[in-house]
Design an enzyme around this catalytic site. Structure first.
Site, PDB file in Angstrom:
ATOM      1  N   GLU A  39      -2.390 -54.636  -5.671  1.00 24.14           N
ATOM      2  CA  GLU A  39      -1.740 -53.723  -4.725  1.00 24.14           C
ATOM      3  C   GLU A  39      -0.327 -54.230  -4.445  1.00 24.14           C
ATOM      4  OE1 GLU A  39      -2.097 -50.744  -2.913  1.00 24.14           O
ATOM      5  OE2 GLU A  39      -0.103 -51.405  -2.274  1.00 24.14           O
ATOM      6  N   SER A 117       3.037 -44.569   0.659  1.00 28.09           N
ATOM      7  CA  SER A 117       2.753 -45.747   1.484  1.00 28.09           C
ATOM      8  C   SER A 117       2.538 -46.912   0.534  1.00 28.09           C
ATOM      9  CB  SER A 117       1.474 -45.568   2.298  1.00 28.09           C
ATOM     10  OG  SER A 117       1.590 -44.514   3.207  1.00 28.09           O
ATOM     11  N   ASN A 119       0.837 -50.387   0.943  1.00 31.34           N
ATOM     12  CA  ASN A 119       0.064 -51.351   1.739  1.00 31.34           C
ATOM     13  C   ASN A 119      -1.359 -51.336   1.220  1.00 31.34           C
ATOM     14  OD1 ASN A 119       0.372 -48.550   3.263  1.00 31.34           O
ATOM     15  ND2 ASN A 119      -1.690 -49.319   3.692  1.00 31.34           N
ATOM     16  N   THR A 128      -5.267 -38.579   8.329  1.00 33.95           N
ATOM     17  CA  THR A 128      -6.001 -37.868   9.374  1.00 33.95           C
ATOM     18  C   THR A 128      -7.485 -37.844   9.067  1.00 33.95           C
ATOM     19  OG1 THR A 128      -4.051 -36.467   9.538  1.00 33.95           O
ATOM     20  CG2 THR A 128      -5.988 -35.695  10.694  1.00 33.95           C
ATOM     21  N   VAL A 239       2.129 -54.028 -10.383  1.00 44.05           N
ATOM     22  CA  VAL A 239       1.835 -53.862 -11.809  1.00 44.05           C
ATOM     23  C   VAL A 239       3.026 -53.163 -12.443  1.00 44.05           C
ATOM     24  CG1 VAL A 239       0.342 -52.730 -13.493  1.00 44.05           C
ATOM     25  CG2 VAL A 239      -0.655 -53.936 -11.533  1.00 44.05           C
ATOM     26  N   HIS A 459      -0.042 -34.103  -0.028  1.00 45.34           N
ATOM     27  CA  HIS A 459      -1.197 -33.811  -0.889  1.00 45.34           C
ATOM     28  C   HIS A 459      -0.729 -33.495  -2.313  1.00 45.34           C
ATOM     29  CE1 HIS A 459      -3.621 -32.389   2.908  1.00 45.34           C
ATOM     30  NE2 HIS A 459      -3.471 -33.705   2.855  1.00 45.34           N
ATOM     31  N   ASN A 493      -5.289 -38.103  -6.480  1.00 41.48           N
ATOM     32  CA  ASN A 493      -5.120 -36.648  -6.400  1.00 41.48           C
ATOM     33  C   ASN A 493      -4.401 -36.076  -7.621  1.00 41.48           C
ATOM     34  OD1 ASN A 493      -6.229 -37.007  -3.881  1.00 41.48           O
ATOM     35  ND2 ASN A 493      -4.247 -37.049  -2.836  1.00 41.48           N
TER      36      ASN A 493
END
Ligand code: FAD
Length: 536
Positions: A39, A117, A119, A128, A239, A459, A493
């Protein structure tokens, strides 16, 4: 000395819910496989990947959000949904925007507020948690009942298990049932039961002491992955490329961004690599590695958002009498006191006739950026939002240019995106529907229906889309393995091939479950290969 192993069975890029799904399913089905997750961002919560809303101290929570906002110059923050509603190019806490110039190239509308993001937990540390199932043409026909596979619902159920989805966490929220009772007569006629107004499935649970616990990647990983001694998570690890040889996956190159890591790059060999680096950066990692299938980055689609606010009318008398309008057992006041930010989320599902997805959220009295008087009854202000399905176009895409780098030194994500006439018609229809729903609930707070800047839904889909055959229109197979590169999987997604209006994470996780099962089956069926697992 590198802190990374020289060799693993499976390397996962990205620790959001999609990457975490691979770690969890592999830990359940094949715990003997050595799995490493890389990550790029820092660990900002405990357990790693936990939602920052679960951090009680506001200062610590805001620090966790700031640490998730990438290494570049994040756009100025404004903790108010009104900023987006006013069309400002603002990101939400915990996310950061693409730089000026990259969110709209070669004309078109672009995605001005496309965000990411960085993290442990990815966006699921800030989300949400709405987890509706897709309906009608949002569903992936070749995994669905009519195609004879009938897999999709089983995969979605599994995704609900991994994300800890519930429908009762806000059972006692004031006026929740009242809202649904008022919406039902205008929404439900002519709809099948699953498309009627209902509680929104949410990745959140209420503890015995009444506190809410929001699911992040920590819940997806679960104790199964955390206790798996063959699973390791490396944060602050970028990566930079996937190593392949003649169409076979060989491993990854990882740059150590941690303090003391000295930006050293190491090669970690792996039989399988899963890239779950979000819908904008999964194509980035493939492109940087010279893996550039024709459909890579294409068919990018976001869900345009229109929002409206209403005040529930006719409840003052009930409130003064101390009545419970929630339909639950607890008094409304107790429920209101326990709620953070929103309370009670109702869902108006997508249909092909009305190709948008309604999310109706009660907003707490404090802070309520849309209500201006002191006498706001908790739970009485309702935000009505519609996410609109996009017409898919091959030219809407994430693209890269040689030599143009982002703040990590990776090929910069650039976007070409155009909203069509059909898309605008759908937004107009969603706006009309919002007014109808607002009238049913009470009175509008403001006559304006606000259209959020494109990219606001967060999204993004389609950029590594799944297909049944390798015809240049998809990047991966139904098991998420990239066409022509054995052992390379994509997740998140970006894999969703349909145009959806419903929040996509549940579907992305469902597809990841299928991919992870495929890897478990393949690697455990080949004992000669699996036996090279490194000992730690
Ligand atoms: P992410 O969660 O984005 O994780 C990808 C990870 O990959 C990131 O941590 C990133 O740092 C890492 N990464 C990228 N490149 C590299 C690299 N080269 N090397 C190593 N690591 C890398 N979705 C819903 O379905 N419902 C909602 O209600 C909802 N609400 C939201 C509200 C907010 C405020 C936000 C921010 C998001 C919301 N979303 C919602 C979106 C949801 O969070 C995402 O759909 C989901 O997190 C996607 O999961 P993912 O694992 O594919 O990607």
């Amino acid at each position: 000395m590198s802190r990374y192993p020289a060799s693993v069975d499976v390397a996962i890029v990205g620790s959001g819910p999609a990457g975490a799904t691979y770690a969890r399913i592999l830990s359940e089905l094949a715990p003997e496989l050595h799995v490493a997750m890389f990550e790029v961002g820092p660990t900002v919560s405990n357990p790693p990947g936990a939602h920052v809303k679960n951090i009680e101290d506001p200062e610590k929570r805001s620090l966790a959000q700031r640490r998730s906002e990438g290494p570049g110059e994040a756009a100025a923050k404004l903790n108010s949904p009104v900023a987006l509603a006013q069309g400002k190019r603002q990101s939400r806490p915990g996310t950061y925007l693409l730089p000026d110039g990259d969110f709209s190239v070669d004309g078109g509308d672009g995605l001005p507020v496309a965000a990411m993001s960085s993290n442990v937990g990815g966006m699921s540390a800030h989300w949400t948690g709405a987890c509706p199932r897709p309906g009608e043409s949002e569903r992936i026909a070749f995994l669905d009942k009519e195609s004879g596979t009938g897999e999709l619902d089983e995969l979605l159920s599994e995704a609900e298990r991994l994300l800890g989805v519930t429908t009762d966490a806000f059972e006692d929220a004031p006026f929740s049932q009242l809202i649904r009772d008022r919406l039902a007569p205008v929404v439900d006629p002519g709809r099948v039961p699953e498309a009627r107004v209902q509680r929104m499935p949410l990745a959140v649970r209420r503890r015995d002491d009444g506190r809410l616990v929001w699911s992040g990647s920590d819940v997806v990983l679960g104790d199964v992955a955390r206790k798996n001694t063959n699973f390791e998570l490396f944060d602050e690890s970028l990566v930079t490329m996937i190593v392949t040889d003649g169409g076979e996956t060989r491993g990854v190159e990882v740059r150590d961004l941690s303090e003391g890591g000295a930006q050293q790059t190491s090669e970690v060999s792996a039989k399988v690599v899963v890239v779950a680096a979000d819908a904008l950066r999964t194509p980035q990692v493939l492109w940087a590695s010279g893996i550039r299938p024709e459909a890579l980055g294409r068919y990018l689609n976001d869900q345009s958002q229109v929002v409206f606010a209403a005040r529930i009318t006719g409840i003052e008398a009930q409130e003064q009498a101390g009545g419970n309008t929630s339909g639950g057992d607890a008094p409304a006041a107790k429920a209101a006191g326990a709620i953070s930010e929103t309370s009670g989320v109702s869902w108006v599902p997508y249909t092909d006739e009305k190709p948008f997805h309604g999310q109706i959220m009660q907003l707490d009295a404090s802070p309520v950026p849309v209500a201006f008087d002191d006498a706001v009854i908790p739970g009485s202000i309702v935000g009505l939002g519609m996410f609109c399905a996009k017409e898919l176009q091959r030219d809407d895409r994430v693209l890269f240019t040689d030599g143009h780098l982002d703040s990590y030194g990776m090929p910069a994500v650039r976007i070409h995106y155009t909203v069509t006439d059909r898309d605008r018609e759908v937004m107009d229809a969603a706006e009309a529907e919002l007014r109808r729903l607002g009238d049913a609930v009470g009175e509008p707070l403001d006559e304006r229906v606000m259209r959020l800047p494109f990219g606001a839904s967060l999204h993004y889909q389609g950029t590594t889309r799944m297909g049944q055959v390798d015809d240049g229109e998809s990047v991966c197979s139904p098991t998420s393995e990239v066409w022509g590169v054995s052992g390379l999987y994509v997740a998140g997604n970006g894999v969703i091939p349909t145009s959806t209006a419903c929040n996509p994470t549940l579907t992305g996780v469902a597809l990841a479950v299928k991919g992870a099962r495929d890897i478990a089956a393949k690697l455990t069926a080949e004992p000669a290969l699996a036996s090279t697992t490194r000992t730690v």
